[in-house]
Write a protein that holds these residues in place. Structure first.
Motif, mmCIF file in Angstrom:
data_model
loop_
_atom_site.group_PDB
_atom_site.id
_atom_site.type_symbol
_atom_site.label_atom_id
_atom_site.label_comp_id
_atom_site.label_asym_id
_atom_site.label_seq_id
_atom_site.Cartn_x
_atom_site.Cartn_y
_atom_site.Cartn_z
ATOM 1 N N ASP A 78 0.840 -1.224 0.000
ATOM 2 C CA ASP A 78 0.000 0.000 0.000
ATOM 3 C C ASP A 78 0.861 1.255 0.000
ATOM 4 O O ASP A 78 0.629 2.209 -0.738
ATOM 5 C CB ASP A 78 -0.899 0.038 1.241
ATOM 6 C CG ASP A 78 -2.088 -0.904 1.108
ATOM 7 O OD1 ASP A 78 -2.339 -1.692 2.039
ATOM 8 O OD2 ASP A 78 -2.724 -0.881 0.028
ATOM 9 N N ALA A 79 1.871 1.258 0.872
ATOM 10 C CA ALA A 79 2.709 2.463 1.034
ATOM 11 C C ALA A 79 3.423 2.831 -0.273
ATOM 12 O O ALA A 79 3.514 4.012 -0.632
ATOM 13 C CB ALA A 79 3.741 2.226 2.137
ATOM 14 N N TYR A 80 3.901 1.830 -1.010
ATOM 15 C CA TYR A 80 4.608 2.142 -2.267
ATOM 16 C C TYR A 80 3.629 2.541 -3.363
ATOM 17 O O TYR A 80 3.929 3.367 -4.213
ATOM 18 C CB TYR A 80 5.506 0.967 -2.679
ATOM 19 C CG TYR A 80 6.741 0.918 -1.795
ATOM 20 C CD1 TYR A 80 6.771 0.113 -0.667
ATOM 21 C CD2 TYR A 80 7.814 1.772 -2.040
ATOM 22 C CE1 TYR A 80 7.869 0.131 0.183
ATOM 23 C CE2 TYR A 80 8.921 1.799 -1.196
ATOM 24 C CZ TYR A 80 8.927 0.977 -0.083
ATOM 25 O OH TYR A 80 10.004 1.013 0.780
ATOM 26 N N SER A 81 2.438 1.982 -3.269
ATOM 27 C CA SER A 81 1.401 2.396 -4.233
ATOM 28 C C SER A 81 1.027 3.855 -3.988
ATOM 29 O O SER A 81 1.026 4.677 -4.898
ATOM 30 C CB SER A 81 0.173 1.494 -4.056
ATOM 31 O OG SER A 81 -0.911 1.988 -4.798
ATOM 32 N N GLU A 82 0.795 4.202 -2.721
ATOM 33 C CA GLU A 82 0.423 5.599 -2.388
ATOM 34 C C GLU A 82 1.568 6.573 -2.719
ATOM 35 O O GLU A 82 1.331 7.709 -3.110
ATOM 36 C CB GLU A 82 0.092 5.718 -0.890
ATOM 37 C CG GLU A 82 -1.356 5.365 -0.547
ATOM 38 C CD GLU A 82 -1.474 4.773 0.855
ATOM 39 O OE1 GLU A 82 -2.211 3.773 1.012
ATOM 40 O OE2 GLU A 82 -0.788 5.295 1.769
ATOM 41 N N ALA A 83 2.795 6.087 -2.598
ATOM 42 C CA ALA A 83 3.954 6.964 -2.859
ATOM 43 C C ALA A 83 4.074 7.290 -4.345
ATOM 44 O O ALA A 83 4.774 8.232 -4.740
ATOM 45 C CB ALA A 83 5.242 6.301 -2.359
ATOM 46 N N GLY A 84 3.387 6.474 -5.183
ATOM 47 C CA GLY A 84 3.405 6.805 -6.618
ATOM 48 C C GLY A 84 4.035 5.767 -7.513
ATOM 49 O O GLY A 84 4.253 6.018 -8.707
ATOM 50 N N ALA A 85 4.356 4.584 -6.972
ATOM 51 C CA ALA A 85 4.898 3.519 -7.838
ATOM 52 C C ALA A 85 3.877 3.195 -8.924
ATOM 53 O O ALA A 85 2.679 3.108 -8.653
ATOM 54 C CB ALA A 85 5.185 2.276 -7.006
ATOM 55 N N ASP A 86 4.360 3.026 -10.156
ATOM 56 C CA ASP A 86 3.449 2.662 -11.254
ATOM 57 C C ASP A 86 3.515 1.156 -11.523
ATOM 58 O O ASP A 86 2.519 0.518 -11.849
ATOM 59 C CB ASP A 86 3.837 3.424 -12.530
ATOM 60 C CG ASP A 86 3.710 4.926 -12.320
ATOM 61 O OD1 ASP A 86 2.562 5.414 -12.295
ATOM 62 O OD2 ASP A 86 4.760 5.602 -12.134
ATOM 63 N N ILE A 87 4.717 0.621 -11.414
ATOM 64 C CA ILE A 87 4.933 -0.825 -11.506
ATOM 65 C C ILE A 87 5.521 -1.245 -10.157
ATOM 66 O O ILE A 87 6.466 -0.583 -9.682
ATOM 67 C CB ILE A 87 5.950 -1.187 -12.621
ATOM 68 C CG1 ILE A 87 5.499 -0.645 -13.975
ATOM 69 C CG2 ILE A 87 6.155 -2.710 -12.691
ATOM 70 C CD1 ILE A 87 6.590 -0.755 -15.056
ATOM 71 N N ILE A 88 4.943 -2.251 -9.551
ATOM 72 C CA ILE A 88 5.467 -2.749 -8.278
ATOM 73 C C ILE A 88 5.927 -4.184 -8.486
ATOM 74 O O ILE A 88 5.095 -5.059 -8.809
ATOM 75 C CB ILE A 88 4.407 -2.666 -7.156
ATOM 76 C CG1 ILE A 88 3.995 -1.197 -6.914
ATOM 77 C CG2 ILE A 88 4.942 -3.308 -5.867
ATOM 78 C CD1 ILE A 88 2.908 -1.011 -5.874
#
Ligand code: DX5
Ligand code: ZN
Length: 219
Positions: A78-88
Motif C-alpha cells: 500500500d505504502a509504495y502504491s500511495e507513494a506513486g509507484a506505477d509498476i510494483i
C-alpha cells in the motif's frame, strides 16, 4: 518484437541530487525510472522508501518501475502504491502468499511484476505468469549496482518466451544487473524487452546519460 524500453536504475545516481538526476534521465530519453528499494534484510543494503519516492514522483512524468527488494513485502505494498509507484515488482521469496500479493497490487490498479534472483527457478512463478504484467530477471545477486552480469540467467528468459508462446500469454521481460552495451544485445536476443541499467547509463561515456540511453535503445 516489442519496442525495447530503458529503465535506468537510480541506485547508481548521485543520491545527493536525486531530483536533478531524475530530471536528467527524463530529458535523456528514459522510458521508465527503476527505483531499487532495499531494506537491509532481504538484501544486504538499505536505500530509499516511500517518502523519497513520493518526493521524486512529484517532479517526474515518467512511470516509476519500483523494484521491492524487501521482506516481508505484503504489508508495505500500500505504502509504495500511495507513494506513486506505477509498476510494483516483488520477489516470490519475500511474501508468504504470492497470489495474495499479486492480487493486492492489481487491486490497487498498479502494474505487477515478479522478480527471480539468479538462483531462483522459473518454476517458482510459472503458476502466476498469466496474472503479471512483468517478470524481472536478475542478472546479478540483488543488493548493489556495478556487479558482473551473469549470462546463465538468459536461459530463464528463453524459458519464459516458450511459456508465453505455448500459453498465449503476454508480459514484459525485464533484465536487471550488470547490463552493458555488449551483453544487452544477448539479453534482447534471448527475449528481454526492458533493460535496467545503472552503472552503464550513469558512468559510461563520461556520464553522458542521453548518449548511453540512445546507445542501449539502438541495439
Ligand atoms: C541490484 C539492482 C539493480 C542494479 C543495476 O540489486 O536491482 O537494479 O542497481 O545496476 P547496474 O546496472 O550497475 O548493475
Ligand atoms: Zn533493480
Amino acid at each position: 518484437m516489442k519496442k525495447i524500453k530503458i529503465s535506468p536504475s537510480i541506485l547508481s545516481a548521485d543520491f545527493s541530487r536525486l531530483g536533478n538526476e531524475i530530471k536528467r534521465l527524463e530529458e535523456g530519453g528514459a522510458d521508465l525510472i527503476h527505483v531499487d528499494v532495499m531494506d537491509g534484510h532481504f538484501v544486504p543494503n538499505l536505500t530509499i522508501g516511500p517518502p523519497v519516492i513520493k518526493a521524486l514522483k512529484k517532479n517526474c512524468s515518467i512511470k516509476f518501475d519500483v523494484h521491492l527488494m524487501i521482506s516481508p513485502v505484503h504489508k508495505y505494498i500500500d505504502a509504495y502504491s500511495e507513494a506513486g509507484a506505477d509498476i510494483i515488482t516483488i520477489h516470490p521469496e519475500a511474501t508468504d502468499d504470492l497470489s495474495a500479493s499479486i492480487s493486492k497490487i492489481k487491486n490497487l490498479k498498479k502494474k505487477v511484476g515478479v522478480s527471480l534472483n539468479p538462483e531462483s527457478k522459473v518454476s517458482l512463478i510459472k503458476d502466476y505468469l498469466d496474472r503479471v504484467d512483468l517478470v524481472l530477471i536478475m542478472s546479478v545477486n540483488p543488493g548493489f549496482g556495478g556487479q558482473k552480469f551473469m549470462p546463465k540467467v538468459l536461459d530463464k528468459i528463453k524459458e519464459l518466451k516458450i511459456i508465453q508462446e505455448n500459453q498465449k500469454i503476454d508480459f514484459d521481460i525485464e533484465i536487471d544487473g550488470g547490463i552493458n552495451f555488449e551483453n544487452a544485445k544477448e539479453a534482447i536476443k534471448a527475449g528481454a524487452n526492458i533493460l535496467v541499467s545503472g552503472t552503464t547509463i550513469f558512468k559510461s561515456n563520461n556520464g553522458d546519460i542521453k548518449k548511453n540511453i540512445s546507445l542501449l535503445k539502438s541495439l
